[in-house]
Design a protein around this motif. Structure first.
Motif, PDB file in Angstrom:
ATOM      1  N   THR A  62       0.844  -1.213   0.000  1.00  0.00           N
ATOM      2  CA  THR A  62       0.000   0.000   0.000  1.00  0.00           C
ATOM      3  C   THR A  62       0.870   1.251   0.000  1.00  0.00           C
ATOM      4  OG1 THR A  62      -0.198  -0.334   2.382  1.00  0.00           O
ATOM      5  CG2 THR A  62      -2.095  -0.943   1.032  1.00  0.00           C
ATOM      6  N   GLY A  63       2.016   1.192   0.681  1.00  0.00           N
ATOM      7  CA  GLY A  63       2.910   2.354   0.701  1.00  0.00           C
ATOM      8  C   GLY A  63       3.418   2.685  -0.701  1.00  0.00           C
ATOM      9  N   ASP A  64       3.888   1.667  -1.435  1.00  0.00           N
ATOM     10  CA  ASP A  64       4.368   1.885  -2.814  1.00  0.00           C
ATOM     11  C   ASP A  64       3.248   2.457  -3.673  1.00  0.00           C
ATOM     12  OD1 ASP A  64       6.801   0.849  -2.155  1.00  0.00           O
ATOM     13  OD2 ASP A  64       6.548  -1.052  -3.246  1.00  0.00           O
ATOM     14  N   LEU A  65       2.071   1.862  -3.516  1.00  0.00           N
ATOM     15  CA  LEU A  65       0.957   2.296  -4.354  1.00  0.00           C
ATOM     16  C   LEU A  65       0.581   3.753  -4.048  1.00  0.00           C
ATOM     17  CD1 LEU A  65      -1.917   0.167  -5.499  1.00  0.00           C
ATOM     18  CD2 LEU A  65      -2.466   2.416  -4.598  1.00  0.00           C
ATOM     19  N   LEU A  66       0.559   4.092  -2.761  1.00  0.00           N
ATOM     20  CA  LEU A  66       0.228   5.481  -2.400  1.00  0.00           C
ATOM     21  C   LEU A  66       1.292   6.443  -2.928  1.00  0.00           C
ATOM     22  CD1 LEU A  66      -1.010   4.939   1.270  1.00  0.00           C
ATOM     23  CD2 LEU A  66      -2.414   5.574  -0.696  1.00  0.00           C
ATOM     24  N   ARG A  67       2.557   6.061  -2.802  1.00  0.00           N
ATOM     25  CA  ARG A  67       3.631   6.935  -3.306  1.00  0.00           C
ATOM     26  C   ARG A  67       3.517   7.126  -4.811  1.00  0.00           C
ATOM     27  NH1 ARG A  67       6.162   4.649   1.065  1.00  0.00           N
ATOM     28  NH2 ARG A  67       6.727   2.761  -0.058  1.00  0.00           N
ATOM     29  N   HIS A  68       3.122   6.082  -5.516  1.00  0.00           N
ATOM     30  CA  HIS A  68       2.927   6.213  -6.963  1.00  0.00           C
ATOM     31  C   HIS A  68       1.778   7.192  -7.253  1.00  0.00           C
ATOM     32  CE1 HIS A  68       2.415   5.220 -11.176  1.00  0.00           C
ATOM     33  NE2 HIS A  68       1.126   5.039 -10.929  1.00  0.00           N
ATOM     34  N   GLU A  69       0.682   7.031  -6.544  1.00  0.00           N
ATOM     35  CA  GLU A  69      -0.480   7.916  -6.764  1.00  0.00           C
ATOM     36  C   GLU A  69      -0.112   9.369  -6.457  1.00  0.00           C
ATOM     37  OE1 GLU A  69      -3.452   7.013  -8.060  1.00  0.00           O
ATOM     38  OE2 GLU A  69      -2.618   5.004  -8.314  1.00  0.00           O
ATOM     39  N   ILE A  70       0.698   9.549  -5.427  1.00  0.00           N
ATOM     40  CA  ILE A  70       1.138  10.917  -5.071  1.00  0.00           C
ATOM     41  C   ILE A  70       2.021  11.471  -6.187  1.00  0.00           C
ATOM     42  CG2 ILE A  70       2.591  12.234  -3.468  1.00  0.00           C
ATOM     43  CD1 ILE A  70       1.526  10.258  -1.246  1.00  0.00           C
ATOM     44  N   ALA A  71       2.916  10.640  -6.697  1.00  0.00           N
ATOM     45  CA  ALA A  71       3.846  11.099  -7.739  1.00  0.00           C
ATOM     46  C   ALA A  71       3.112  11.509  -9.011  1.00  0.00           C
ATOM     47  CB  ALA A  71       4.871  10.002  -8.036  1.00  0.00           C
ATOM     48  N   VAL A  72       2.070  10.779  -9.371  1.00  0.00           N
ATOM     49  CA  VAL A  72       1.346  11.120 -10.610  1.00  0.00           C
ATOM     50  C   VAL A  72       0.211  12.106 -10.343  1.00  0.00           C
ATOM     51  CG1 VAL A  72       1.941   8.916 -11.703  1.00  0.00           C
ATOM     52  CG2 VAL A  72      -0.247   9.129 -10.512  1.00  0.00           C
ATOM     53  N   GLU A  73       0.112  12.530  -9.093  1.00  0.00           N
ATOM     54  CA  GLU A  73      -0.877  13.552  -8.696  1.00  0.00           C
ATOM     55  C   GLU A  73      -2.302  13.171  -9.069  1.00  0.00           C
ATOM     56  OE1 GLU A  73       0.345  17.487  -9.808  1.00  0.00           O
ATOM     57  OE2 GLU A  73       2.392  17.171  -9.094  1.00  0.00           O
ATOM     58  N   VAL A 115       0.587  11.180   4.246  1.00  0.00           N
ATOM     59  CA  VAL A 115       1.766  10.335   4.052  1.00  0.00           C
ATOM     60  C   VAL A 115       3.043  11.125   4.376  1.00  0.00           C
ATOM     61  CG1 VAL A 115       3.125   9.031   2.370  1.00  0.00           C
ATOM     62  CG2 VAL A 115       0.631   8.817   2.385  1.00  0.00           C
ATOM     63  N   ALA A 116       3.085  12.377   3.908  1.00  0.00           N
ATOM     64  CA  ALA A 116       4.282  13.196   4.151  1.00  0.00           C
ATOM     65  C   ALA A 116       4.500  13.410   5.641  1.00  0.00           C
ATOM     66  CB  ALA A 116       4.150  14.534   3.428  1.00  0.00           C
ATOM     67  N   ALA A 117       3.407  13.444   6.412  1.00  0.00           N
ATOM     68  CA  ALA A 117       3.526  13.672   7.850  1.00  0.00           C
ATOM     69  C   ALA A 117       3.705  12.364   8.621  1.00  0.00           C
ATOM     70  CB  ALA A 117       2.283  14.405   8.357  1.00  0.00           C
ATOM     71  N   GLY A 118       3.695  11.240   7.905  1.00  0.00           N
ATOM     72  CA  GLY A 118       3.866   9.952   8.572  1.00  0.00           C
ATOM     73  C   GLY A 118       2.625   9.506   9.314  1.00  0.00           C
ATOM     74  N   ARG A 119       1.478  10.054   8.910  1.00  0.00           N
ATOM     75  CA  ARG A 119       0.225   9.663   9.571  1.00  0.00           C
ATOM     76  C   ARG A 119      -0.503   8.626   8.728  1.00  0.00           C
ATOM     77  NH1 ARG A 119      -2.656  14.854  10.942  1.00  0.00           N
ATOM     78  NH2 ARG A 119      -4.207  13.322  11.603  1.00  0.00           N
ATOM     79  N   LEU A 120      -1.448   7.950   9.345  1.00  0.00           N
ATOM     80  CA  LEU A 120      -2.146   6.883   8.629  1.00  0.00           C
ATOM     81  C   LEU A 120      -3.211   7.460   7.706  1.00  0.00           C
ATOM     82  CD1 LEU A 120      -2.592   4.116  11.372  1.00  0.00           C
ATOM     83  CD2 LEU A 120      -0.856   4.293   9.577  1.00  0.00           C
ATOM     84  N   VAL A 121      -3.342   6.822   6.579  1.00  0.00           N
ATOM     85  CA  VAL A 121      -4.385   7.144   5.611  1.00  0.00           C
ATOM     86  C   VAL A 121      -5.676   6.489   6.116  1.00  0.00           C
ATOM     87  CG1 VAL A 121      -5.075   6.607   3.230  1.00  0.00           C
ATOM     88  CG2 VAL A 121      -2.722   7.337   3.732  1.00  0.00           C
ATOM     89  N   PRO A 122      -6.842   7.124   5.908  1.00  0.00           N
ATOM     90  CA  PRO A 122      -8.081   6.525   6.428  1.00  0.00           C
ATOM     91  C   PRO A 122      -8.299   5.085   5.933  1.00  0.00           C
ATOM     92  CG  PRO A 122      -8.497   8.754   5.657  1.00  0.00           C
ATOM     93  CD  PRO A 122      -7.080   8.412   5.281  1.00  0.00           C
ATOM     94  N   THR A 123      -8.808   4.287   6.846  1.00  0.00           N
ATOM     95  CA  THR A 123      -8.979   2.863   6.560  1.00  0.00           C
ATOM     96  C   THR A 123      -9.865   2.603   5.346  1.00  0.00           C
ATOM     97  OG1 THR A 123      -8.482   2.138   8.778  1.00  0.00           O
ATOM     98  CG2 THR A 123      -9.992   0.756   7.553  1.00  0.00           C
ATOM     99  N   GLY A 124     -10.891   3.412   5.169  1.00  0.00           N
ATOM    100  CA  GLY A 124     -11.783   3.215   4.019  1.00  0.00           C
ATOM    101  C   GLY A 124     -11.009   3.267   2.712  1.00  0.00           C
ATOM    102  N   LEU A 125     -10.106   4.229   2.613  1.00  0.00           N
ATOM    103  CA  LEU A 125      -9.297   4.352   1.386  1.00  0.00           C
ATOM    104  C   LEU A 125      -8.389   3.151   1.210  1.00  0.00           C
ATOM    105  CD1 LEU A 125      -8.079   8.089   1.155  1.00  0.00           C
ATOM    106  CD2 LEU A 125      -9.687   6.869  -0.325  1.00  0.00           C
ATOM    107  N   ILE A 126      -7.776   2.742   2.312  1.00  0.00           N
ATOM    108  CA  ILE A 126      -6.855   1.599   2.242  1.00  0.00           C
ATOM    109  C   ILE A 126      -7.592   0.341   1.787  1.00  0.00           C
ATOM    110  CG2 ILE A 126      -5.410   0.049   3.649  1.00  0.00           C
ATOM    111  CD1 ILE A 126      -4.094   2.749   3.098  1.00  0.00           C
ATOM    112  N   LEU A 127      -8.771   0.119   2.353  1.00  0.00           N
ATOM    113  CA  LEU A 127      -9.519  -1.083   1.979  1.00  0.00           C
ATOM    114  C   LEU A 127      -9.936  -1.031   0.523  1.00  0.00           C
ATOM    115  CD1 LEU A 127     -11.638  -1.580   5.204  1.00  0.00           C
ATOM    116  CD2 LEU A 127      -9.665  -2.924   4.430  1.00  0.00           C
TER     117      LEU A 127
END
Ligand code: ADP
Length: 230
Positions: free
Chosen positions: A50-61, A72-84
């Motif tokens: 999930t970390g790789d995938l989120l970083r990719h989504e951030i990179a392609v905006e 993610v930049a603050a090191g906080r958790l992304v909401p569970t709904g999004l992760i699921l």
């Protein structure tokens, strides 16, 4: 007592098994990505981080990337709904090695709410906090700056450890010593899986059954949890 089986032979059993579903946990810097990728190749199943995938989504905006960027930049958790949603969208049928989920008790429970997603084994790669921090500092990813890395390590203790403990109570957890070279850790992971399988064999559970679902039987795993978290 029968002879200790060759690791690769035993792992071949896992490979033949229908759909091993493995979640990998561990402190930031524990080596989840390295080991998860290797294990997925060994088991011939999909790897999803999930970390790789989120970083990719951030990179392609993308919309998702923009929505999670600050967290993610603050090191906080992304909401569970999004992760699921990410997990459901990106995990195909069959087995997987999932790196980064569950990060909370709620995520652990949610994985088990869906039969197709429910993990059949969990591996925690254990490294002391100071080793994790040193590795993150050396790696120097965007969210590895000392304050953010500290935040992520603290979040692991408060949010993720309860999820890992929950997996352990369900008899699904193997703990592996991660304070070694990547090759040695990989062997530890494989041996741990092998050991779990062997224990299942010894308790005369048939091999066909033994592969993964039987890991519900915590007796098969108790002795596999050799490494205590610090
Ligand atoms: P690490 O394990 O090194 O902290 P990851 O690449 O797994 O790194 O995750 C990076 C970031 O992505 C996390 O700090 C968090 O912001 C977000 N993230 C990844 N997986 C999850 C998850 N399951 N739940 C919430 N946030 C997540």
């Amino acid at each position: 007592m029968r002879a200790k089986p060759d690791v690769d032979l035993t792992i071949a059993n896992y490979r033949r098994a229908s759909a091993p579903k493995v979640v990998i946990a561990g402190r930031p810097g524990a080596g989840k990505g390295t080991q998860g990728t290797r294990l997925a190749q060994r088991l011939n199943v999909q790897y999803l981080s999930t970390g790789d995938l989120l970083r990719h989504e951030i990179a392609v905006e993308s919309a998702l990337g923009n929505a999670v960027n600050r967290l993610v930049a603050a090191g906080r958790l992304v909401p569970t709904g999004l992760i699921l949603a990410i997990v459901e969208t990106n995990l195909g049928e069959g087995g997987y090695v999932l790196d980064g989920v569950p990060r909370t008790l709620a995520q652990a429970e949610a994985l088990f709410d869906q039969e197709t997603l429910a993990p059949t084994v969990a591996i925690e790669i254990v490294v002391p906090a100071h080793v994790a921090l040193a590795r993150l500092t050396e790696r120097g990813r965007g969210d590895d700056a000392p304050i953010v890395a500290g935040e992520r390590l603290a979040t692991y203790e408060t949010e993720t450890v309860p999820a890992v403990d929950w997996l352990e109570r369900r008899g699904l957890l193997l703990r592996v010593d991660g304070h070694q070279s990547p090759d040695v850790v990989e062997q530890n992971v494989l041996r741990s899986l092998e050991y779990a399988l062997q224990r299942c064999d010894e308790s005369s559970v048939s091999n066909a059954q033994a592969i993964m679902p039987v890991l519900d039987n915590s007796a098969c795993l108790v002795a596999g949890s050799e490494y205590a978290r610090e």
